[in-house]
Scaffold this active site. Sequence first.
Site, PDB file in Angstrom:
ATOM      1  N   HIS A 103       0.829  -1.208   0.000  1.00 18.67           N
ATOM      2  CA  HIS A 103       0.000   0.000   0.000  1.00 18.67           C
ATOM      3  C   HIS A 103       0.869   1.266   0.000  1.00 18.67           C
ATOM      4  O   HIS A 103       0.527   2.265   0.633  1.00 18.67           O
ATOM      5  CB  HIS A 103      -1.006  -0.023   1.159  1.00 18.67           C
ATOM      6  CG  HIS A 103      -2.073  -1.056   0.933  1.00 18.67           C
ATOM      7  ND1 HIS A 103      -3.156  -0.823   0.117  1.00 18.67           N
ATOM      8  CD2 HIS A 103      -2.178  -2.331   1.356  1.00 18.67           C
ATOM      9  CE1 HIS A 103      -3.908  -1.906   0.071  1.00 18.67           C
ATOM     10  NE2 HIS A 103      -3.323  -2.845   0.799  1.00 18.67           N
ATOM     11  N   ASP A 134       2.457  -4.562  -9.335  1.00 12.00           N
ATOM     12  CA  ASP A 134       2.297  -5.927  -9.843  1.00 12.00           C
ATOM     13  C   ASP A 134       2.686  -6.004 -11.317  1.00 12.00           C
ATOM     14  O   ASP A 134       3.444  -6.873 -11.740  1.00 12.00           O
ATOM     15  CB  ASP A 134       0.840  -6.398  -9.673  1.00 12.00           C
ATOM     16  CG  ASP A 134       0.387  -6.298  -8.223  1.00 12.00           C
ATOM     17  OD1 ASP A 134       1.254  -6.212  -7.337  1.00 12.00           O
ATOM     18  OD2 ASP A 134      -0.834  -6.290  -7.990  1.00 12.00           O
TER      19      ASP A 134
HETATM   20  C1  GLA Z   1      -2.522  -4.913  -4.964  1.00  8.41           C
HETATM   21  C2  GLA Z   1      -2.367  -3.824  -6.018  1.00  8.41           C
HETATM   22  C3  GLA Z   1      -0.967  -3.225  -5.975  1.00  8.41           C
HETATM   23  C4  GLA Z   1      -0.605  -2.778  -4.546  1.00  8.41           C
HETATM   24  C5  GLA Z   1      -0.896  -3.898  -3.547  1.00  8.41           C
HETATM   25  C6  GLA Z   1      -0.686  -3.445  -2.131  1.00  8.41           C
HETATM   26  O1  GLA Z   1      -1.675  -6.001  -5.253  1.00  8.41           O
HETATM   27  O2  GLA Z   1      -2.597  -4.354  -7.301  1.00  8.41           O
HETATM   28  O3  GLA Z   1      -0.897  -2.131  -6.858  1.00  8.41           O
HETATM   29  O4  GLA Z   1      -1.247  -1.599  -4.196  1.00  8.41           O
HETATM   30  O5  GLA Z   1      -2.212  -4.389  -3.677  1.00  8.41           O
HETATM   31  O6  GLA Z   1       0.650  -3.166  -1.914  1.00  8.41           O
END
Ligand code: GLA
Length: 323
Positions: free
Chosen positions: A17, A153
């Site tokens: 986050h 990601d």
């Molecule tokens: C999900 C979102 C990412 C990131 C994480 C928390 O995986 O796709 O962009 O914000 O949560 O770190």
Amino acid sequence: MPISVTAHGRVNLIGDHTDYTGGLVLPMLLECRTEIVGERIDEPLWLLRSDAEPEPARIELPAKVPTNDTPHWARYPAGVLAVLAANDIEIAGFRGSVTTTIPIGGGLSSSAALEVAVARVAIGDRAVDPTTLATWCREAEHLASGVPCGIMDQLVIAAGTPGQALLIDCRSLATSPVSLPADVDVEVRFVAPRTLAGSEYADRVADCRAIEQIIGPLRDAEPAAIDGLADERLRRRARHVISENRRVLEFVAAVAADDVETAGRLMTASHESLGADYQTSNPVMDRAVSEMLAEPGVLGARMTGGGFGGCVVALRRRASGKR
Ligand code: GLA
């Protein structure tokens, strides 16, 4: 000519986050992966068959921003093809199949892996750098799922190497590989399915926007900046993000110094911050983390990714010898 591409799942070691406020993250690609195999066709159409689904995804070109495509997962390839087309990538027809060893809904980025795999097929031999590809795939994710995710990601999947962590500065989008000491293993354990769509993820993003209206960019904020926030909820959210960015840097320094105890402690501290201040954990995830921490050799453990379920990740000292 047959086409075959893969895109791996990811685990985030530390830095959750923080990406959507331009912060620091340290994800790593796993061995599990999504594979697309198929061939170009002369029709303006993408037909993707998945083992896991009775119906193939059928996407007419030019792909539209996904609305009610059936099956549901067709929204992701449709989103990618629509975004690529909007960026002047000419899309040829394609027929193929998708298989994956990434658990769906496990918080290991199965949707981002599907997006990157589709983009790799569509782009073919054209030279597109991983950061651009990740930016397009992130936009596709926003369109397909409505989740206002950050870049972590898609960027680690586009730019990372399995088994090696990748430090990402989500503001500059600079990436640098980070090797873990040879005497530790990263262990990922699936705990509970989750979906971020419809979860409180978007509320956290909104909280961060509200904080930044008051104290400016969280990425630049010092802990004392929290005093400028009157609302207790926003104070907690800010405390998590500011401290988490620091923990990422401290973790990178610890592993560089082979100080695996400190690295483990930082992971556990990250979990506590996510639970107490960011409120994205729950009793099931907390219990899974406690259970892992009680196991022999475990140096630290935390929930990984968006939260509200998914997987826990732990750093474990190897019982014997080096890799
Ligand atoms: C999900 C979102 C990412 C990131 C994480 C928390 O995986 O796709 O962009 O914000 O949560 O770190």
